[in-house]
Enzyme design. Structure first.
Site, PDB file in Angstrom:
ATOM      1  N   ASP A 106      -3.909   5.361  -0.377  1.00 37.11           N
ATOM      2  CA  ASP A 106      -3.953   3.899  -0.532  1.00 37.11           C
ATOM      3  C   ASP A 106      -4.739   3.204   0.572  1.00 37.11           C
ATOM      4  OD1 ASP A 106      -2.365   4.181  -2.784  1.00 37.11           O
ATOM      5  OD2 ASP A 106      -0.497   3.916  -1.656  1.00 37.11           O
ATOM      6  N   ASP A 114      -8.305  -7.916   7.856  1.00 41.21           N
ATOM      7  CA  ASP A 114      -7.793  -9.285   7.696  1.00 41.21           C
ATOM      8  C   ASP A 114      -6.271  -9.359   7.703  1.00 41.21           C
ATOM      9  OD1 ASP A 114      -8.478  -7.837   5.153  1.00 41.21           O
ATOM     10  OD2 ASP A 114      -7.235  -9.415   4.291  1.00 41.21           O
ATOM     11  N   ARG A 150       6.262   0.696  -5.793  1.00 39.19           N
ATOM     12  CA  ARG A 150       7.197   0.911  -4.687  1.00 39.19           C
ATOM     13  C   ARG A 150       6.675   0.244  -3.409  1.00 39.19           C
ATOM     14  NH1 ARG A 150       7.819   7.310  -4.362  1.00 39.19           N
ATOM     15  NH2 ARG A 150       5.597   7.190  -4.858  1.00 39.19           N
ATOM     16  N   ALA A 209      -2.786   8.847  -8.507  1.00 36.47           N
ATOM     17  CA  ALA A 209      -3.695   7.958  -7.793  1.00 36.47           C
ATOM     18  C   ALA A 209      -3.685   6.580  -8.448  1.00 36.47           C
ATOM     19  CB  ALA A 209      -5.110   8.520  -7.825  1.00 36.47           C
ATOM     20  N   GLY A 210      -3.884   5.560  -7.631  1.00 37.91           N
ATOM     21  CA  GLY A 210      -4.066   4.200  -8.134  1.00 37.91           C
ATOM     22  C   GLY A 210      -5.117   3.560  -7.265  1.00 37.91           C
ATOM     23  N   HIS A 211      -6.329   3.460  -7.780  1.00 38.41           N
ATOM     24  CA  HIS A 211      -7.453   2.958  -6.993  1.00 38.41           C
ATOM     25  C   HIS A 211      -7.819   1.560  -7.483  1.00 38.41           C
ATOM     26  CE1 HIS A 211      -8.733   7.350  -5.880  1.00 38.41           C
ATOM     27  NE2 HIS A 211      -7.515   7.038  -5.509  1.00 38.41           N
ATOM     28  N   GLY A 264     -10.674   2.967  -3.644  1.00 39.10           N
ATOM     29  CA  GLY A 264     -11.213   2.375  -4.873  1.00 39.10           C
ATOM     30  C   GLY A 264     -12.204   1.274  -4.564  1.00 39.10           C
TER      31      GLY A 264
HETATM   32  P1  GDP Z   1      -6.729   3.443  -2.854  1.00 35.09           P
HETATM   33  O1  GDP Z   1      -5.677   4.201  -3.550  1.00 35.09           O
HETATM   34  O2  GDP Z   1      -7.173   4.116  -1.591  1.00 35.09           O
HETATM   35  O3  GDP Z   1      -7.884   3.066  -3.724  1.00 35.09           O
HETATM   36  O4  GDP Z   1      -6.063   2.053  -2.395  1.00 35.09           O
HETATM   37  P2  GDP Z   1      -5.095   1.126  -3.302  1.00 35.09           P
HETATM   38  O5  GDP Z   1      -5.903   0.449  -4.319  1.00 35.09           O
HETATM   39  O6  GDP Z   1      -3.904   1.886  -3.746  1.00 35.09           O
HETATM   40  O7  GDP Z   1      -4.551   0.131  -2.201  1.00 35.09           O
HETATM   41  C1  GDP Z   1      -5.400  -0.667  -1.443  1.00 35.09           C
HETATM   42  C2  GDP Z   1      -5.021  -2.148  -1.674  1.00 35.09           C
HETATM   43  O8  GDP Z   1      -5.630  -2.955  -0.676  1.00 35.09           O
HETATM   44  C3  GDP Z   1      -5.524  -2.688  -2.996  1.00 35.09           C
HETATM   45  O9  GDP Z   1      -4.624  -3.641  -3.455  1.00 35.09           O
HETATM   46  C4  GDP Z   1      -6.845  -3.347  -2.621  1.00 35.09           C
HETATM   47  O10 GDP Z   1      -7.207  -4.388  -3.504  1.00 35.09           O
HETATM   48  C5  GDP Z   1      -6.526  -3.884  -1.261  1.00 35.09           C
HETATM   49  N1  GDP Z   1      -7.646  -3.963  -0.322  1.00 35.09           N
HETATM   50  C6  GDP Z   1      -8.688  -3.090  -0.140  1.00 35.09           C
HETATM   51  N2  GDP Z   1      -9.440  -3.468   0.899  1.00 35.09           N
HETATM   52  C7  GDP Z   1      -8.870  -4.596   1.395  1.00 35.09           C
HETATM   53  C8  GDP Z   1      -9.156  -5.445   2.506  1.00 35.09           C
HETATM   54  O11 GDP Z   1     -10.080  -5.233   3.272  1.00 35.09           O
HETATM   55  N3  GDP Z   1      -8.302  -6.507   2.723  1.00 35.09           N
HETATM   56  C9  GDP Z   1      -7.243  -6.749   1.920  1.00 35.09           C
HETATM   57  N4  GDP Z   1      -6.466  -7.792   2.224  1.00 35.09           N
HETATM   58  N5  GDP Z   1      -6.949  -5.980   0.867  1.00 35.09           N
HETATM   59  C10 GDP Z   1      -7.731  -4.909   0.623  1.00 35.09           C
HETATM   60  P1  IMO Z   2      -4.126   7.179  -4.012  1.00 37.57           P
HETATM   61  O1  IMO Z   2      -5.241   8.009  -4.579  1.00 37.57           O
HETATM   62  C1  IMO Z   2      -0.351   7.166  -1.828  1.00 37.57           C
HETATM   63  C2  IMO Z   2       2.403  10.467  -2.624  1.00 37.57           C
HETATM   64  C3  IMO Z   2       3.708  10.168  -3.331  1.00 37.57           C
HETATM   65  C4  IMO Z   2       4.595  11.233  -2.707  1.00 37.57           C
HETATM   66  C5  IMO Z   2       3.647  12.426  -2.587  1.00 37.57           C
HETATM   67  C6  IMO Z   2       3.747  13.421  -3.732  1.00 37.57           C
HETATM   68  O2  IMO Z   2      -3.876   5.908  -4.733  1.00 37.57           O
HETATM   69  O3  IMO Z   2      -4.303   7.017  -2.532  1.00 37.57           O
HETATM   70  P2  IMO Z   2       2.985  13.397  -6.274  1.00 37.57           P
HETATM   71  O4  IMO Z   2       3.343  12.485  -7.395  1.00 37.57           O
HETATM   72  O5  IMO Z   2       1.520  13.447  -5.967  1.00 37.57           O
HETATM   73  O6  IMO Z   2       3.564  14.765  -6.402  1.00 37.57           O
HETATM   74  O7  IMO Z   2       3.707  12.758  -4.979  1.00 37.57           O
HETATM   75  O8  IMO Z   2       2.336  11.881  -2.542  1.00 37.57           O
HETATM   76  N1  IMO Z   2       1.183  10.017  -3.347  1.00 37.57           N
HETATM   77  C7  IMO Z   2       0.443   8.972  -2.957  1.00 37.57           C
HETATM   78  N2  IMO Z   2       0.608   8.094  -1.955  1.00 37.57           N
HETATM   79  N3  IMO Z   2      -1.454   7.113  -2.600  1.00 37.57           N
HETATM   80  C8  IMO Z   2      -1.662   8.004  -3.578  1.00 37.57           C
HETATM   81  O9  IMO Z   2      -2.804   8.066  -4.284  1.00 37.57           O
HETATM   82  C9  IMO Z   2      -0.664   8.970  -3.831  1.00 37.57           C
HETATM   83  N4  IMO Z   2      -0.539   9.973  -4.730  1.00 37.57           N
HETATM   84  C10 IMO Z   2       0.592  10.605  -4.407  1.00 37.57           C
HETATM   85  O10 IMO Z   2       4.162   8.886  -3.041  1.00 37.57           O
HETATM   86  O11 IMO Z   2       4.945  10.864  -1.409  1.00 37.57           O
HETATM   87 MG    MG Z   3      -3.740   3.923  -4.312  1.00 34.30          MG
END
Ligand code: GDP
Ligand code: IMO
Ligand code: MG
Length: 430
Positions: free
Chosen positions: A12, A328, A298, A38-40, A16
């Site tokens: 996270d 930020d 979560r 994953a959630g990007h 993405g």
């Molecule tokens: P990923 O799994 O690595 O792609 O990251 P996620 O999408 O799960 O979580 C990153 C969160 O931070 C998302 O809600 C993005 O929209 C947000 N985000 C990314 N870059 C920035 C930033 O520079 N500032 C803020 N405030 N939010 C950001």
């Molecule tokens: P992105 O790509 C953050 C964590 C879960 C748990 C552990 C194992 O969005 O960064 P799983 O379902 O993979 O067997 O869970 O890994 N986890 C993540 N945490 N970002 C993710 O993906 C994750 N994918 C799995 O919360 O601790």
């Molecule tokens: Mg994510």
């Protein structure tokens, strides 16, 4: 020029956003591991997209997106995502390529994930309950079902019947029926078939034609099955080696590695988080950073920037540079702490211990830096950042030993600083 973009913390990090932002410099974006755990998040065309299986380059017309053999695919999750993206007017057509060697997540994998977590009790991992671990278990145990197997219904039927029967013995209350699973797979193949290809061959030909490829990681270095905080990890190689095994490309196909790290730290699920802040400051980071899981909703655990962990990611992945995100979120804090080492049973460690009991016994050693009062949110050039924010970034670069080639100041594409003088500038001409 092909680069890998991967997580340098516990997932996270904002991969993405960064992958989407850099996509105009590439013709192909390829996911090499993970699944719909994953959630990007990408903000584009005035909308929010949370990409799970589709590579984060999918929103750019003309870019080919590849799902490699290292990914585990739940066909229903994939179709739901394709439908969502299509409903937003994004044409996929023949821009998607799926490896015939990718393993499938089947309904019993989800059941087993829940069961395994329940059985672990207090030792639970805190998985996303998507069936990720059990699908990879089947792959390693050599009884998995691969995408390409769907082309041969007869052989598939025998494998699925055997697997479902075995799973029903483990889960006596399960009412799963192999024929239903097979009927769904038959439908899945009808839809998926046209996208299925030999991904290694496709990427090899693309390289011969000098088509630039971006390799997209899911999760993060500290969640890697081998190099992460085992057993509190995911079941795949999120680190750089996963690119080669998860796509069938040689190491020399990777010209550069960009790690994505937040300007602080988060983690979702169980396991030690050395810099975790459980009090008011943790809540402050969670609220201003909107730190709630993109997939499960979560609340994410939040803490100060852990330079020991990021330095470890630099070493394991050979990171050339970092994309430092969410600067930020720190706006308005009077002071900031950065963990530079761990204090563990009377000794100071500057390297990440591999043993979890040892990690759990570690206390972070902090260095304090001044915060800033003017906002960094939306700032687009490094010079326009408050001097304390520049000093913070410079100090993180110094401790981690790599330049922050990208600094992100908001979730939108335009809220980004691309450092023109950085060694990575040649990757981002557009
Ligand atoms: P990923 O799994 O690595 O792609 O990251 P996620 O999408 O799960 O979580 C990153 C969160 O931070 C998302 O809600 C993005 O929209 C947000 N985000 C990314 N870059 C920035 C930033 O520079 N500032 C803020 N405030 N939010 C950001
Ligand atoms: P992105 O790509 C953050 C964590 C879960 C748990 C552990 C194992 O969005 O960064 P799983 O379902 O993979 O067997 O869970 O890994 N986890 C993540 N945490 N970002 C993710 O993906 C994750 N994918 C799995 O919360 O601790
Ligand atoms: Mg994510």
């Amino acid at each position: 020029m092909n680069i890998a973009v991967l997580g340098a913390q516990w997932g996270d990090e904002g991969k993405g956003k960064i992958v989407d932002l850099l996509t105009p410099n590439f013709e192909i974006v390829a996911r090499y591991q993970g699944g719909h755990n994953a959630g990007h998040t990408v903000y584009a065309n005035g909308r929010k997209f949370v990409l799970r299986l589709l590579p984060s380059g999918i929103l750019h017309a003309g870019v080919t997106c590849v799902i490699g053999n290292g990914v585990v695919i739940d066909p229903q999750a994939l179709f739901a995502e394709i439908d969502e993206v299509a409903a937003a007017g994004i044409e996929i057509g023949d821009r998607l390529i799926i490896s015939d060697k990718a393993h499938l997540i089947l309904p019993y994998h989800r059941e087993l994930d829940l069961l395994s977590e329940a059985r672990r009790g207090e030792r639970k991992i805190g998985t996303t309950s998507r069936g990720i671990g059990p699908a990879y278990e089947d792959k390693i145990a050599r009884r998995g079902v691969r995408v390409g197997d769907l082309a041969n219904m007869e052989a598939l039927a025998s494998a699925v019947q055997h697997n479902v029967a075995a799973r029903n013995r483990i889960i006596p209350e399960s009412t799963m029926d192999a024929d239903n699973v097979l009927a769904d797979l038959k439908k899945a193949w009808a839809r998926m078939g046209p996208w299925v290809k030999d991904v290694s061959l496709f990427l090899s030909e693309a390289r011969q034609q000098n088509r630039a490829i971006m390799f997209e990681g899911a999760q993060g270095t500290l969640l890697d099955i081998d190099h992460g905080t085992y057993p509190y990890v995911t079941s795949s190689n999120a680190t750089i080696g996963g690119v080669c095994t998860g796509l069938g490309v040689p190491p020399r196909a990777i010209d550069g590695v960009l790690g994505v790290a937040k300007a602080y730290t988060t983690r979702v699920g169980e396991g030690t988080l050395p810099t975790e802040l459980t009090g008011e400051m943790g809540n402050r980071l969670r609220e201003s950073g909107q730190e709630f899981g993109a997939v499960t909703g979560r609340p994410r655990r939040c803490g100060w920037y852990d330079a020991v962990a990021v330095r470890y990611a630099v070493r394991v992945n050979g990171l050339d540079a970092l994309a430092l995100t969410k600067l930020d979120v720190l706006d308005g804090l009077p002071e900031l702490s950065v963990c530079t080492a761990y204090r563990c049973n009377g000794t100071t460690l500057t390297e990440m211990p591999g043993d979890q009991a040892q990690l759990a016994a570690c206390e972070p050693v902090y260095e304090t830096l001044p915060g800033w009062t003017e906002p960094t949110a939306g700032v687009k050039s490094f010079e326009d950042l408050p001097s304390e924010a520049r000093a913070y970034v410079a100090r993180l670069e110094e401790i981690t030993g790599v330049p922050a080639a990208v600094v992100s100041t908001g979730s939108a594409r335009e809220d980004t600083i691309i450092r023109k003088d950085s060694i990575a500038a040649k990757w981002f001409r557009r």
